[in-house]
Scaffold this active site. Structure first.
Site, PDB file in Angstrom:
ATOM      1  N   ASN A  11       9.856 142.329 -62.340  1.00  0.00           N
ATOM      2  CA  ASN A  11       9.306 142.344 -63.697  1.00  0.00           C
ATOM      3  C   ASN A  11       8.551 143.666 -63.837  1.00  0.00           C
ATOM      4  O   ASN A  11       7.462 143.809 -63.295  1.00  0.00           O
ATOM      5  CB  ASN A  11       8.375 141.129 -63.860  1.00  0.00           C
ATOM      6  CG  ASN A  11       7.615 141.156 -65.169  1.00  0.00           C
ATOM      7  OD1 ASN A  11       7.915 141.964 -66.048  1.00  0.00           O
ATOM      8  ND2 ASN A  11       6.632 140.275 -65.298  1.00  0.00           N
ATOM      9  N   TRP A  12       9.166 144.593 -64.554  1.00  0.00           N
ATOM     10  CA  TRP A  12       8.567 145.934 -64.649  1.00  0.00           C
ATOM     11  C   TRP A  12       7.419 145.965 -65.652  1.00  0.00           C
ATOM     12  O   TRP A  12       6.740 146.978 -65.779  1.00  0.00           O
ATOM     13  CB  TRP A  12       9.645 146.972 -65.007  1.00  0.00           C
ATOM     14  CG  TRP A  12      10.679 147.171 -63.918  1.00  0.00           C
ATOM     15  CD1 TRP A  12      10.749 146.516 -62.711  1.00  0.00           C
ATOM     16  CD2 TRP A  12      11.789 148.084 -63.931  1.00  0.00           C
ATOM     17  NE1 TRP A  12      11.829 146.962 -61.987  1.00  0.00           N
ATOM     18  CE2 TRP A  12      12.482 147.933 -62.709  1.00  0.00           C
ATOM     19  CE3 TRP A  12      12.270 149.015 -64.862  1.00  0.00           C
ATOM     20  CZ2 TRP A  12      13.626 148.670 -62.394  1.00  0.00           C
ATOM     21  CZ3 TRP A  12      13.409 149.757 -64.558  1.00  0.00           C
ATOM     22  CH2 TRP A  12      14.075 149.587 -63.327  1.00  0.00           C
ATOM     23  N   LYS A  13       7.233 144.875 -66.399  1.00  0.00           N
ATOM     24  CA  LYS A  13       6.141 144.782 -67.394  1.00  0.00           C
ATOM     25  C   LYS A  13       6.162 146.009 -68.314  1.00  0.00           C
ATOM     26  O   LYS A  13       7.230 146.573 -68.558  1.00  0.00           O
ATOM     27  CB  LYS A  13       4.802 144.587 -66.681  1.00  0.00           C
ATOM     28  CG  LYS A  13       4.822 143.398 -65.721  1.00  0.00           C
ATOM     29  CD  LYS A  13       3.469 142.971 -65.251  1.00  0.00           C
ATOM     30  CE  LYS A  13       3.615 141.789 -64.308  1.00  0.00           C
ATOM     31  NZ  LYS A  13       2.333 141.254 -63.859  1.00  0.00           N
ATOM     32  N   HIS A  97       5.882 134.089 -69.327  1.00  0.00           N
ATOM     33  CA  HIS A  97       5.026 134.782 -68.361  1.00  0.00           C
ATOM     34  C   HIS A  97       3.557 134.562 -68.731  1.00  0.00           C
ATOM     35  O   HIS A  97       3.207 134.513 -69.907  1.00  0.00           O
ATOM     36  CB  HIS A  97       5.361 136.278 -68.331  1.00  0.00           C
ATOM     37  CG  HIS A  97       4.690 136.961 -67.188  1.00  0.00           C
ATOM     38  ND1 HIS A  97       3.387 137.394 -67.258  1.00  0.00           N
ATOM     39  CD2 HIS A  97       5.118 137.232 -65.931  1.00  0.00           C
ATOM     40  CE1 HIS A  97       3.046 137.915 -66.091  1.00  0.00           C
ATOM     41  NE2 HIS A  97       4.080 137.826 -65.264  1.00  0.00           N
ATOM     42  N   GLU A  99       1.138 136.461 -68.858  1.00  0.00           N
ATOM     43  CA  GLU A  99       0.561 137.469 -69.756  1.00  0.00           C
ATOM     44  C   GLU A  99       0.913 137.163 -71.210  1.00  0.00           C
ATOM     45  O   GLU A  99       0.128 137.440 -72.115  1.00  0.00           O
ATOM     46  CB  GLU A  99       1.010 138.872 -69.319  1.00  0.00           C
ATOM     47  CG  GLU A  99       0.281 139.283 -68.040  1.00  0.00           C
ATOM     48  CD  GLU A  99       1.070 140.131 -67.075  1.00  0.00           C
ATOM     49  OE1 GLU A  99       2.082 140.732 -67.451  1.00  0.00           O
ATOM     50  OE2 GLU A  99       0.658 140.179 -65.891  1.00  0.00           O
ATOM     51  N   GLU A 168       3.912 131.064 -60.724  1.00  0.00           N
ATOM     52  CA  GLU A 168       3.068 132.248 -60.586  1.00  0.00           C
ATOM     53  C   GLU A 168       1.613 131.863 -60.860  1.00  0.00           C
ATOM     54  O   GLU A 168       1.177 131.842 -62.025  1.00  0.00           O
ATOM     55  CB  GLU A 168       3.496 133.320 -61.595  1.00  0.00           C
ATOM     56  CG  GLU A 168       4.936 133.764 -61.430  1.00  0.00           C
ATOM     57  CD  GLU A 168       5.157 135.140 -62.045  1.00  0.00           C
ATOM     58  OE1 GLU A 168       5.461 136.072 -61.301  1.00  0.00           O
ATOM     59  OE2 GLU A 168       4.990 135.278 -63.268  1.00  0.00           O
ATOM     60  N   GLY A 174      -1.131 140.402 -59.918  1.00  0.00           N
ATOM     61  CA  GLY A 174      -1.706 141.736 -60.034  1.00  0.00           C
ATOM     62  C   GLY A 174      -3.067 141.872 -59.374  1.00  0.00           C
ATOM     63  O   GLY A 174      -3.771 142.858 -59.572  1.00  0.00           O
ATOM     64  N   SER A 214       1.523 138.971 -56.550  1.00  0.00           N
ATOM     65  CA  SER A 214       1.203 139.890 -55.443  1.00  0.00           C
ATOM     66  C   SER A 214       2.155 139.759 -54.254  1.00  0.00           C
ATOM     67  O   SER A 214       1.740 139.844 -53.104  1.00  0.00           O
ATOM     68  CB  SER A 214      -0.258 139.729 -55.011  1.00  0.00           C
ATOM     69  OG  SER A 214      -1.123 140.050 -56.092  1.00  0.00           O
ATOM     70  N   GLY A 235       6.042 141.834 -59.576  1.00  0.00           N
ATOM     71  CA  GLY A 235       5.515 142.784 -60.556  1.00  0.00           C
ATOM     72  C   GLY A 235       5.293 144.150 -59.930  1.00  0.00           C
ATOM     73  O   GLY A 235       6.226 144.950 -59.798  1.00  0.00           O
ATOM     74  N   GLY A 236       4.078 144.406 -59.508  1.00  0.00           N
ATOM     75  CA  GLY A 236       3.695 145.735 -59.010  1.00  0.00           C
ATOM     76  C   GLY A 236       4.639 146.304 -57.962  1.00  0.00           C
ATOM     77  O   GLY A 236       5.028 147.484 -58.035  1.00  0.00           O
TER      78      GLY A 236
END
Ligand code: PGA
Length: 253
Positions: A11-13, A97, A99, A168, A174, A214, A235-236
């Site tokens: 997930n490149w957000k 998600h 977010e 998640e 994150g 994470s 993600g990251g």
């Protein structure tokens, strides 16, 4: 127990301009080209989907979006339909998600509508659920996960075969704080039990449950070794070709 193919998605957000997004896709392809027994997807921003999709053509990496609207076309300023996403090569979309739940205010009913519409349009869905830290601490975690699943997946039937659930925990996203393998396994067992009560034992045994929050190359192998962890939503660590590839390869068989 049905054998489930691990599924690792990035997930490149809201990251990466066009050139960097294409470069990441190009850097990733050779690193996972021979990864066997694992399904792979990346979810770039809307603005880079088309170019990344073209870069990935013919590879073993599928394209996904991070969100999709509930109408095919029309006066919905700023929204993107599942059909438009499929037009640029997407086979997946993330829905729900944390977010979008917590920053954009999307509720269970809207996420159910999005999930149903995306599936009816032909997309596969990564449906995200997860508890806040206060919910975990107060003992409300299972009730929250159950509510998110029962409302979010309400009304599905055979299309459930095209849904992956991403567990998640919001406190792990994150933050550098990962659920322990025991915490992940416990939550995934509970998710599978809710799916069993909604759709039956066979559907529960077949559905894939990703862990997200994470995930890094150094914790992926231990997490994926747990019986009910069927891959990751990353993600990251998905923003660097070598770290995402290492996570994919921890799941390869
Ligand atoms: P993270 O994000 O890997 O950066 O924690 C995961 C996600 O939000 O899907």
């Amino acid at each position: 127990m049905a054998a489930r193919t691990p599924f690792v998605a990035g997930n490149w957000k809201m990251n990466l301009l066009l050139a960097d997004a294409v470069a990441l896709a190009e850097g990733l392809m050779p690193l996972v080209a021979s990864s066997a027994g694992v399904e792979i997807a990346v979810c770039p921003t809307y603005t880079t989907l088309h170019a990344v999709g073209k870069a990935l053509a013919g590879s073993n990496i599928q394209l996904g979006a991070q969100n999709a609207y509930v109408k095919e076309s029309g006066a919905y300023t700023g929204e993107i339909s599942p059909r438009m996403l499929m037009d640029v090569g997407c086979s997946w979309t993330i829905i729900g998600h944390s977010e979008r739940r917590h920053i954009l205010g999307e509720d269970d009913a809207f996420l159910n509508e999005k999930t149903r519409f995306a599936l009816a349009s032909g997309l596969n869905v990564m449906f995200c659920i997860g508890e806040l830290l206060e919910e975990r601490k107060s003992g409300a975690m299972n009730a929250v996960l159950e509510r998110q699943l029962t409302r979010g997946l309400d009304g599905l039937d055979a299309e459930l075969a095209r849904v992956v659930v991403a567990y998640e925990p919001v406190w792990a996203i994150g933050t550098g704080e990962t659920a322990t393998p025991d915490q992940a396994e416990e939550a995934h067992v509970f998710v599978r039990s809710v799916i069993a009560s909604m759709f039956g034992e066979a559907a529960a045994a077949a559905i894939r449950i990703q862990y997200g929050g994470s995930v890094k190359p150094d914790n992926a192998a231990e997490l994926i070794s747990r019986e009910n962890v069927d891959g990751f939503l990353v993600g990251g660590a998905a923003l660097k070709a070598d770290s995402f590839a290492a996570i994919v390869n921890a799941c390869a068989q």
